[in-house]
Write a protein that holds these residues in place. Structure first.
Motif, PDB file in Angstrom:
ATOM      1  N   HIS A  74       0.823  -1.211   0.000  1.00 46.91           N
ATOM      2  CA  HIS A  74       0.000   0.000   0.000  1.00 46.91           C
ATOM      3  C   HIS A  74       0.858   1.264   0.000  1.00 46.91           C
ATOM      4  O   HIS A  74       0.490   2.264  -0.628  1.00 46.91           O
ATOM      5  CB  HIS A  74      -0.956   0.001   1.189  1.00 46.91           C
ATOM      6  CG  HIS A  74      -2.217  -0.749   0.920  1.00 46.91           C
ATOM      7  ND1 HIS A  74      -2.273  -2.116   0.917  1.00 46.91           N
ATOM      8  CD2 HIS A  74      -3.464  -0.313   0.634  1.00 46.91           C
ATOM      9  CE1 HIS A  74      -3.515  -2.484   0.650  1.00 46.91           C
ATOM     10  NE2 HIS A  74      -4.257  -1.411   0.466  1.00 46.91           N
ATOM     11  N   ILE A  75       1.974   1.245   0.688  1.00 49.73           N
ATOM     12  CA  ILE A  75       2.877   2.403   0.668  1.00 49.73           C
ATOM     13  C   ILE A  75       3.439   2.600  -0.737  1.00 49.73           C
ATOM     14  O   ILE A  75       3.445   3.712  -1.274  1.00 49.73           O
ATOM     15  CB  ILE A  75       4.004   2.231   1.702  1.00 49.73           C
ATOM     16  CG1 ILE A  75       3.422   2.284   3.115  1.00 49.73           C
ATOM     17  CG2 ILE A  75       5.085   3.288   1.522  1.00 49.73           C
ATOM     18  CD1 ILE A  75       4.390   1.882   4.195  1.00 49.73           C
ATOM     19  N   ILE A  76       3.906   1.521  -1.337  1.00 55.46           N
ATOM     20  CA  ILE A  76       4.422   1.603  -2.711  1.00 55.46           C
ATOM     21  C   ILE A  76       3.304   2.015  -3.671  1.00 55.46           C
ATOM     22  O   ILE A  76       3.498   2.861  -4.543  1.00 55.46           O
ATOM     23  CB  ILE A  76       5.041   0.252  -3.133  1.00 55.46           C
ATOM     24  CG1 ILE A  76       6.289  -0.033  -2.296  1.00 55.46           C
ATOM     25  CG2 ILE A  76       5.373   0.242  -4.618  1.00 55.46           C
ATOM     26  CD1 ILE A  76       6.813  -1.441  -2.451  1.00 55.46           C
ATOM     27  N   GLY A  77       2.123   1.423  -3.509  1.00 48.51           N
ATOM     28  CA  GLY A  77       0.998   1.726  -4.383  1.00 48.51           C
ATOM     29  C   GLY A  77       0.565   3.181  -4.302  1.00 48.51           C
ATOM     30  O   GLY A  77       0.238   3.795  -5.325  1.00 48.51           O
ATOM     31  N   ALA A  78       0.551   3.748  -3.101  1.00 48.65           N
ATOM     32  CA  ALA A  78       0.180   5.163  -2.964  1.00 48.65           C
ATOM     33  C   ALA A  78       1.170   6.046  -3.707  1.00 48.65           C
ATOM     34  O   ALA A  78       0.770   6.989  -4.403  1.00 48.65           O
ATOM     35  CB  ALA A  78       0.123   5.541  -1.486  1.00 48.65           C
ATOM     36  N   GLY A  79       2.440   5.742  -3.588  1.00 47.79           N
ATOM     37  CA  GLY A  79       3.442   6.527  -4.312  1.00 47.79           C
ATOM     38  C   GLY A  79       3.322   6.379  -5.811  1.00 47.79           C
ATOM     39  O   GLY A  79       3.419   7.357  -6.557  1.00 47.79           O
ATOM     40  N   VAL A  80       3.084   5.158  -6.274  1.00 43.24           N
ATOM     41  CA  VAL A  80       2.952   4.924  -7.710  1.00 43.24           C
ATOM     42  C   VAL A  80       1.704   5.620  -8.249  1.00 43.24           C
ATOM     43  O   VAL A  80       1.742   6.256  -9.307  1.00 43.24           O
ATOM     44  CB  VAL A  80       2.919   3.402  -8.012  1.00 43.24           C
ATOM     45  CG1 VAL A  80       2.520   3.126  -9.441  1.00 43.24           C
ATOM     46  CG2 VAL A  80       4.267   2.783  -7.714  1.00 43.24           C
ATOM     47  N   ILE A  81       0.599   5.536  -7.518  1.00 43.86           N
ATOM     48  CA  ILE A  81      -0.637   6.171  -7.970  1.00 43.86           C
ATOM     49  C   ILE A  81      -0.484   7.687  -8.003  1.00 43.86           C
ATOM     50  O   ILE A  81      -0.910   8.339  -8.966  1.00 43.86           O
ATOM     51  CB  ILE A  81      -1.815   5.736  -7.084  1.00 43.86           C
ATOM     52  CG1 ILE A  81      -2.150   4.272  -7.368  1.00 43.86           C
ATOM     53  CG2 ILE A  81      -3.037   6.624  -7.304  1.00 43.86           C
ATOM     54  CD1 ILE A  81      -3.104   3.662  -6.381  1.00 43.86           C
ATOM     55  N   LEU A  82       0.128   8.265  -6.963  1.00 43.81           N
ATOM     56  CA  LEU A  82       0.343   9.712  -6.976  1.00 43.81           C
ATOM     57  C   LEU A  82       1.279  10.125  -8.107  1.00 43.81           C
ATOM     58  O   LEU A  82       1.047  11.123  -8.784  1.00 43.81           O
ATOM     59  CB  LEU A  82       0.908  10.175  -5.631  1.00 43.81           C
ATOM     60  CG  LEU A  82      -0.073  10.179  -4.471  1.00 43.81           C
ATOM     61  CD1 LEU A  82       0.651  10.479  -3.170  1.00 43.81           C
ATOM     62  CD2 LEU A  82      -1.187  11.177  -4.714  1.00 43.81           C
ATOM     63  N   GLY A  83       2.319   9.329  -8.328  1.00 44.18           N
ATOM     64  CA  GLY A  83       3.253   9.650  -9.403  1.00 44.18           C
ATOM     65  C   GLY A  83       2.612   9.548 -10.780  1.00 44.18           C
ATOM     66  O   GLY A  83       2.773  10.428 -11.627  1.00 44.18           O
ATOM     67  N   LEU A  84       1.878   8.467 -11.006  1.00 41.10           N
ATOM     68  CA  LEU A  84       1.222   8.294 -12.304  1.00 41.10           C
ATOM     69  C   LEU A  84       0.114   9.318 -12.500  1.00 41.10           C
ATOM     70  O   LEU A  84      -0.130   9.779 -13.620  1.00 41.10           O
ATOM     71  CB  LEU A  84       0.652   6.885 -12.435  1.00 41.10           C
ATOM     72  CG  LEU A  84       1.676   5.759 -12.563  1.00 41.10           C
ATOM     73  CD1 LEU A  84       0.970   4.405 -12.553  1.00 41.10           C
ATOM     74  CD2 LEU A  84       2.513   5.922 -13.806  1.00 41.10           C
ATOM     75  N   GLY A  85      -0.572   9.690 -11.411  1.00 42.21           N
ATOM     76  CA  GLY A  85      -1.616  10.703 -11.512  1.00 42.21           C
ATOM     77  C   GLY A  85      -1.046  12.062 -11.851  1.00 42.21           C
ATOM     78  O   GLY A  85      -1.599  12.800 -12.687  1.00 42.21           O
ATOM     79  N   ASN A  86       0.068  12.431 -11.243  1.00 47.26           N
ATOM     80  CA  ASN A  86       0.706  13.712 -11.552  1.00 47.26           C
ATOM     81  C   ASN A  86       1.340  13.727 -12.937  1.00 47.26           C
ATOM     82  O   ASN A  86       1.455  14.774 -13.553  1.00 47.26           O
ATOM     83  CB  ASN A  86       1.748  14.069 -10.491  1.00 47.26           C
ATOM     84  CG  ASN A  86       1.120  14.539  -9.204  1.00 47.26           C
ATOM     85  OD1 ASN A  86       0.005  15.051  -9.204  1.00 47.26           O
ATOM     86  ND2 ASN A  86       1.822  14.340  -8.101  1.00 47.26           N
ATOM     87  N   ALA A  87       1.729  12.561 -13.419  1.00 45.03           N
ATOM     88  CA  ALA A  87       2.305  12.477 -14.763  1.00 45.03           C
ATOM     89  C   ALA A  87       1.219  12.462 -15.837  1.00 45.03           C
ATOM     90  O   ALA A  87       1.529  12.582 -17.016  1.00 45.03           O
ATOM     91  CB  ALA A  87       3.171  11.229 -14.888  1.00 45.03           C
ATOM     92  N   GLY A  88      -0.039  12.286 -15.414  1.00 45.88           N
ATOM     93  CA  GLY A  88      -1.132  12.274 -16.367  1.00 45.88           C
ATOM     94  C   GLY A  88      -1.415  10.921 -16.987  1.00 45.88           C
ATOM     95  O   GLY A  88      -2.172  10.825 -17.938  1.00 45.88           O
ATOM     96  N   VAL A  89      -0.815   9.877 -16.452  1.00 49.20           N
ATOM     97  CA  VAL A  89      -1.020   8.540 -17.006  1.00 49.20           C
ATOM     98  C   VAL A  89      -2.348   7.946 -16.517  1.00 49.20           C
ATOM     99  O   VAL A  89      -3.048   7.287 -17.282  1.00 49.20           O
ATOM    100  CB  VAL A  89       0.161   7.615 -16.632  1.00 49.20           C
ATOM    101  CG1 VAL A  89      -0.072   6.206 -17.128  1.00 49.20           C
ATOM    102  CG2 VAL A  89       1.451   8.171 -17.176  1.00 49.20           C
ATOM    103  N   LEU A  90      -2.681   8.188 -15.252  1.00 48.96           N
ATOM    104  CA  LEU A  90      -3.947   7.653 -14.720  1.00 48.96           C
ATOM    105  C   LEU A  90      -5.066   8.642 -14.910  1.00 48.96           C
ATOM    106  O   LEU A  90      -5.031   9.764 -14.650  1.00 48.96           O
ATOM    107  CB  LEU A  90      -3.804   7.325 -13.228  1.00 48.96           C
ATOM    108  CG  LEU A  90      -3.043   6.052 -12.910  1.00 48.96           C
ATOM    109  CD1 LEU A  90      -2.930   5.866 -11.414  1.00 48.96           C
ATOM    110  CD2 LEU A  90      -3.724   4.849 -13.500  1.00 48.96           C
TER     111      LEU A  90
END
Length: 90
Positions: A74-90
């Motif tokens: 969940h810690i890794i997932g939160a970082g990945v989701i925030l990163g992908l969201g800020n990059a515009g991928v999600l």
């Protein structure tokens, strides 16, 4: 000081809303963390066992191992989701 707080509140990035692609990313991060933890935990099977049948290769994977690996996932997932969201991928 007050102007700094107001400026910080105005520049906070927006997070993305939940959708199925966010769920898939979180599930994948948890599965990766479980796979890593299965081989990285040095003393498996010290606590209570899972209440469900397990394959033979997961015989010493109990509740503490599951909680530890999914917490990391969940810690890794939160970082990945925030990163992908800020990059515009999600």
């Amino acid at each position: 000081m007050l102007s700094t707080l107001v400026f910080a509140a105005q520049t906070t990035p927006a997070t993305i809303d939940w959708n199925p692609s966010v769920a898939i990313v979180m599930i994948m991060c948890n599965l990766i963390a479980i796979a890593i933890g299965r081989y990285a935990i040095q003393k498996p099977g010290q606590g209570p066992d899972l209440p469900v049948p397990q394959p033979e290769m997961w015989d010493k994977f109990g509740v503490p191992e599951l909680l530890a690996t999914t917490s990391l996932g969940h810690i890794i997932g939160a970082g990945v989701i925030l990163g992908l969201g800020n990059a515009g991928v999600l």
